[in-house]
Scaffold this active site. Structure first.
Site, mmCIF file in Angstrom:
data_model
loop_
_atom_site.group_PDB
_atom_site.id
_atom_site.type_symbol
_atom_site.label_atom_id
_atom_site.label_comp_id
_atom_site.label_asym_id
_atom_site.label_seq_id
_atom_site.Cartn_x
_atom_site.Cartn_y
_atom_site.Cartn_z
ATOM 1 N N PHE A 114 -57.180 -20.941 -18.640
ATOM 2 C CA PHE A 114 -57.296 -22.029 -17.673
ATOM 3 C C PHE A 114 -57.287 -21.548 -16.226
ATOM 4 O O PHE A 114 -57.790 -22.233 -15.327
ATOM 5 C CB PHE A 114 -56.169 -23.046 -17.893
ATOM 6 C CG PHE A 114 -54.840 -22.673 -17.300
ATOM 7 C CD1 PHE A 114 -54.402 -23.276 -16.130
ATOM 8 C CD2 PHE A 114 -54.007 -21.748 -17.916
ATOM 9 C CE1 PHE A 114 -53.167 -22.956 -15.581
ATOM 10 C CE2 PHE A 114 -52.785 -21.420 -17.384
ATOM 11 C CZ PHE A 114 -52.356 -22.029 -16.206
ATOM 12 N N LYS A 115 -56.765 -20.354 -15.984
ATOM 13 C CA LYS A 115 -56.711 -19.838 -14.620
ATOM 14 C C LYS A 115 -58.101 -19.704 -13.996
ATOM 15 O O LYS A 115 -58.246 -19.735 -12.773
ATOM 16 C CB LYS A 115 -56.026 -18.473 -14.596
ATOM 17 C CG LYS A 115 -54.632 -18.439 -15.204
ATOM 18 C CD LYS A 115 -53.604 -19.063 -14.316
ATOM 19 C CE LYS A 115 -52.200 -18.833 -14.873
ATOM 20 N NZ LYS A 115 -51.143 -19.383 -14.022
#
Length: 467
Positions: A114-115
């Site tokens: 998700f980063k």
């Protein structure tokens, strides 16, 4: 749009308000606090109307925070570059698992975590800001795994930007480490710290306060202490709400967020402040439960981080808890400073009763132990045919506790299971099929430098890299 949203103040109160570009390139406020928008903007009407693209949603959610601080069209160009790197047309697809239970997949980007969503935007917007100012930028970031991988992917070989990544030695997964250390880029320095993530975070904060490092230009961070990172995470909460509406769901969701540094969860809280209908937020932590103890017991106390399968959440001093305290205290910088100065000095602090009530109104917290995490990985596969990473399992375990028929519960799935095969394979009995971005790692050599967890060692390494 409100102009105040594009002006930034410090949680500690001793910094002159500034604009988005300066907050982006500085990262941390000069007084040691974290930047916050001076007011919350209102999400434009129709932002969750079904049928909108991720680019349209993200522009509506993020533009108020930028104002006129960047060149015209900067956000549009950054968003187009972002979505080009994702392998799902929805970018962050929402998958239904059971009645009222949903999973928001955030790992379809270039490092399968998700980063990527915020880091790719931070990189593109930083380039735009530097092009306008003509400055040079050095970035330093602490990582418990995915932040570093996403940062290296986003900033490698970027003109005018150097990147220094600190990760805890032997406390990230092999895939996470190789995603950082096998990238051939002369503008990237990987430092492996003999310590835990909190040591890395402490060293980064010390480096950011070292004024001599600014002699060659801007010196900043792309940890989630940087507001731009959080702004880049707001859109997927809005997208999730849109996808729920498209599925015929009219009730407000509860979001369950696997939590380490609390940036992901605070981005959701920011979306709610903007007017997104949300029933509640649950911070799901692993055995490193400082945040849960603070919310549930009123004592914010540091302990040594223990290693778990959900390594990216092995955090006992979450930076973004400061933003939550600032907001819950009625944006009182003196009260916020008192909490975190006491914590820094004594390793613990009791939260005032009125503050604790306000914190609980913003978020609840659940701790999930290792045995339960393993069991949830098995449950997800046996029940829904989903192979999930340990972080997602923590969220799913907490999410299933919230099911009471009152509305949809959305668990955030933060990384592809193949990044954590060591912990997933013994449960499901096979290797998760890796996405192409992981297969592409191959057997390339690694480049990293091991140092002690001391300010002197970190400063020497950074000065050597920048000389």
């Amino acid at each position: 749009m409100t102009d105040a949203a594009a002006r930034y103040i410090s949680t500690r109160g001793d910094t002159t308000p500034t604009d988005f570009a300066d907050a982006l390139l500085r990262g941390m406020a000069p007084d040691g606090g974290l930047y916050m928008p001076s007011a919350w903007p209102t999400l434009p009407a129709g932002a969750t109307t079904p049928g909108q693209s991720y680019v349209e949603i993200a522009k509506a959610a993020m533009a108020p925070y930028i104002g006129d601080a960047l060149p015209e069209g900067a956000l549009d160009r950054a968003l187009q570059k972002l979505v080009a790197g994702f392998d799902d047309p929805a970018v962050t697809p929402l998958v239904q698992l059971a009645d009222d239970l949903w999973m928001l997949e955030l790992w379809h980007g270039p490092t399968a975590a998700f980063k990527d969503l915020a880091m790719q935007l931070a990189a593109a917007l930083s380039e735009e800001a530097l092009a306008a100012s003509g400055e040079r930028l050095t970035l330093v970031t602490a990582t418990s795994g995915d932040t570093g991988a996403a940062a290296v992917n986003a900033f490698a070989n970027t003109a005018g930007i150097d990147l220094i990544v600190l990760h805890p030695l032997d406390r990230v997964s092999a895939v996470q480490r190789r995603q950082m250390t096998t990238v051939e880029a002369d503008n990237v320095l990987n430092l492996a710290i003999r310590g835990d993530f909190d040591d890395c975070q402490r060293l980064v904060k010390g480096l950011l306060s070292e004024e001599s490092l600014r002699e060659r230009g801007r010196f900043s961070s792309v940890n989630s202490i940087n507001w731009a990172r959080l702004a880049g995470q707001i859109p997927y909460y809005v997208s999730a709400a849109m996808q729920l509406q498209a599925a015929g769901e009219s009730r407000a969701p509860t979001f369950v967020v696997p939590t380490g540094n609390f940036g992901d969860a605070f981005a959701g809280i920011a979306a709610r402040k903007m007017g997104l209908p949300v029933a509640g937020f649950v911070a799901a932590v692993n055995q490193n439960d400082a945040l849960a103890r603070a919310i549930n017991d009123g004592l914010y106390a540091r302990r040594a981080a223990v290693e778990t399968a959900s390594v990216s959440m092995d955090v006992q001093a979450p930076s973004n808890f400061e933003r939550l305290v600032f907001e819950a205290s009625g944006r009182d910088p003196a009260a916020t400073r008192a909490v975190f100065e006491a914590f820094a000095r004594d390793g613990q602090t009791s939260l005032p009763a009125d503050l604790l009530v306000a914190l609980r109104a913003e978020v609840s917290a659940v701790s999930v132990d290792e045995a339960t995490t393993r069991a949830e990985i098995g449950h997800a596969y046996e029940t829904w045919g989903k192979v999930v990473c340990p972080h997602t399992a923590v969220a799913l375990s907490a999410a299933r506790r919230q099911l009471n028929g009152s509305g949809p519960v959305v668990a955030l799935s933060t990384a592809h299971a193949a990044k954590f095969g060591k912990d997933v394979v013994p449960v499901v009995g096979f290797d998760p099929d890796p996405p192409h971005v992981i297969r592409a790692l191959g057997d390339r050599p690694e480049r990293l430098t091991v140092i002690e967890a001391t300010p002197e060692a970190a400063l020497d390494a950074v000065r050597g890299f920048r000389s």
